[in-house]
Design an enzyme around this catalytic site. Structure first.
Site, mmCIF file in Angstrom:
data_model
loop_
_atom_site.group_PDB
_atom_site.id
_atom_site.type_symbol
_atom_site.label_atom_id
_atom_site.label_comp_id
_atom_site.label_asym_id
_atom_site.label_seq_id
_atom_site.Cartn_x
_atom_site.Cartn_y
_atom_site.Cartn_z
ATOM 1 N N GLN A 1 0.827 -1.209 0.000
ATOM 2 C CA GLN A 1 0.000 0.000 0.000
ATOM 3 C C GLN A 1 0.862 1.260 0.000
ATOM 4 O OE1 GLN A 1 -3.245 0.585 -0.377
ATOM 5 N NE2 GLN A 1 -3.666 -1.576 -0.715
ATOM 6 N N SER A 2 1.912 1.239 -0.786
ATOM 7 C CA SER A 2 2.849 2.364 -0.840
ATOM 8 C C SER A 2 2.199 3.627 -1.392
ATOM 9 C CB SER A 2 4.046 1.981 -1.716
ATOM 10 O OG SER A 2 4.819 3.113 -2.038
ATOM 11 N N ASN A 3 2.252 4.702 -0.591
ATOM 12 C CA ASN A 3 1.803 6.008 -1.069
ATOM 13 C C ASN A 3 2.734 6.532 -2.158
ATOM 14 O OD1 ASN A 3 -0.410 6.470 0.891
ATOM 15 N ND2 ASN A 3 1.252 6.470 2.386
#
Length: 336
Positions: free
Chosen positions: A74-76
Site C-alpha cells: 500500500q505504498s503512497n
C-alpha cells in the site's frame, strides 16, 4: 533560499504551498499546528509529490520514457509515482511487496487507475533489500527492451528527492512568520529518510543565511532508519551539496530521531498509532494511516505528554498523507 533550486530540472506536479492549520492544544499545553502535505494534490496527495517534482524533472531531462519504483503493498510513494507518470505521459512500473490480490484496493486501486503496471514480488513488507533487487532486475529488463527507464528507490529518498523538503521547510517557515508562529519543533514521520534529510538540509542552509530554525524531530517507523540506514546526516549533506550550499553546515546535532513508536515492525499497527489516528480524526478532522502518519502523530503526542517542549510553545506536525490506505483491508484503526 529558493534561488538555490533554479538549476534543478523540475516537473510541476504539486499544488503548493500547502496550508498550515492551527490545531487544538496538545498534552502539556503545547500549541499544535499542522502542515497539510496530505493536500499536495497529485494523485490524492501526500509528501511524495514534492520529491517527485525534482525526481521526475531529472527523469524527463535525461530523456526517460518510463519510471520504475518500489514499495510496500500500500505504498503512497508508488501510487503518487503512478499519478506523476499519468500527468507526464510516462509509462510507470511499480515493484510491490506481497502477492497480487483478488481485487485491488486503496493505493493499489488508484495506481491501477492511473495506468501503472504493478509487479508483485511476494516479499514481506519490511524486506526492502529484496524489493530493491527485484526493482533493479526489472529496470535492467526495461533497459534491454529500449523503454528508457528512470529508476527511483524506495520513498524517492535520494538527494534529488530530498531537495523537495528543503524547499518545504522554507515554505513552512514563511507561513509560520505570517501566522505569528515561532515553532520550537517540526515533527514528521520517517521511514526511508528522504523527507527527514531534506528538512535537515533546509535547516542547515537557512541557518547559514542567518535565519532562526526549529528542531527537526523525526518519528522513525522503519527499522532501517531507526538504526541509521540511511545515514540521515550524509543524505542531508548530499542534498545541501546538490543545492550549491556548504555540506559542512549540516551538523550531527541536527539529527533528532525518536525510534520508540514503530512497534513490532514497519507496517505493523500499534495501539498508540491507532489511538493517535482516532485523536487526530476527532479533534482536527485529519485522516492518518496506520503505517506512517498515525505512528508519527503518536510520537508527537507522546513527546508532548513527556514534556519535551515547554508549555505554550508551538509545534508543527507535517501531515505526510496516506489516506487511501485507510480503505484497504486492515487499514482502519482497531475498534471501528
Amino acid at each position: 533560499m529558493h534561488a538555490m533550486f533554479g538549476h534543478l530540472p523540475r516537473a510541476r506536479l504539486a499544488t503548493l504551498p500547502t496550508p498550515l492549520e492551527r490545531g487544538p492544544e496538545l498534552p502539556g499545553g503545547v500549541r499544535l499546528w499542522v502542515k497539510r502535505d496530505d493536500l499536495t494534490g497529485l494523485g490524492m496527495g501526500g509528501n511524495k509529490a514534492r520529491k517527485l517534482e525534482f525526481l521526475c524533472g531529472a527523469a524527463v531531462a535525461e530523456g526517460a520514457r518510463s519510471l520504475v519504483t518500489v514499495g510496500a503493498a500500500q505504498s503512497n510513494h508508488c501510487r503518487m509515482t503512478a499519478a506523476a507518470g499519468a500527468v507526464l505521459g510516462l509509462e510507470v512500473h511499480l515493484v510491490l511487496s506481497g502477492d497480487r490480490p483478488e481485487q485491488a484496493t486503496g493505493n493499489q486501486l488508484l495506481s491501477t487507475l492511473f495506468g501503472a503496471q504493478l509487479h508483485y514480488t511476494g516479499a514481506d513488507e519490511s524486506h526492502w533489500g529484496e524489493l530493491m533487487i527485484a526493482s533493479e532486475s526489472l529496470t535492467d529488463e526495461l533497459v534491454a527492451a529500449g523503454a528508457a527507464p528512470y529508476s527511483i528507490p524506495i520513498g524517492g529518498s535520494t538527494a534529488t528527492g530530498a531537495a523537495g523538503y528543503a524547499w518545504a521547510l522554507a515554505e513552512l517557515l514563511d507561513q509560520c512568520d505570517a501566522a505569528g508562529c515561532a515553532p520550537t519543533a517540526v515533527v514528521h514521520t520517517s521511514s526511508s529518510g528522504g523527507t527527514h534529510a531534506g528538512l535537515v538540509a533546509g535547516k542547515a542552509l537557512l541557518r547559514a543565511q542567518g535565519r532562526s530554525v526549529p528542531e527537526i524531530l523525526a518519528i522513525g517507523v522503519a527499522k532501517g532508519v531507526n538504526i541509521g540506514m540511511p545515514d540521515i546526516a550524509d543524505l542531508a549533506r548530499d542534498t545541501a551539496d546538490l543545492l550549491g550550499g556548504d555540506r559542512t553546515t549540516v551538523e550531527r546535532s541536527d539529527i533528532a530521531l525518536d525510534p520508540n513508536w514503530i512497534g513490532d515492525d514497519y507496517a505493523v499497527p500499534t495501539k498508540a498509532g491507532d489511538a493517535a489516528i482516532r485523536w487526530a480524526a476527532r479533534h482536527g478532522g485529519w485522516v492518518l494511516d496506520r503505517t506512517y502518519s498515525g505512528k508519527g502523530f503518536a510520537g508527537l503526542v507522546g513527546n508532548a505528554e513527556a514534556g519535551r517542549w515547554p508549555e505554550g510553545s508551538d509545534v508543527v506536525f507535517i501531515h505526510t498523507g496516506g489516506m487511501p490506505a485507510v480503505f484497504a483491508p486492515g487499514g482502519a484503526p482497531a475498534g471501528l
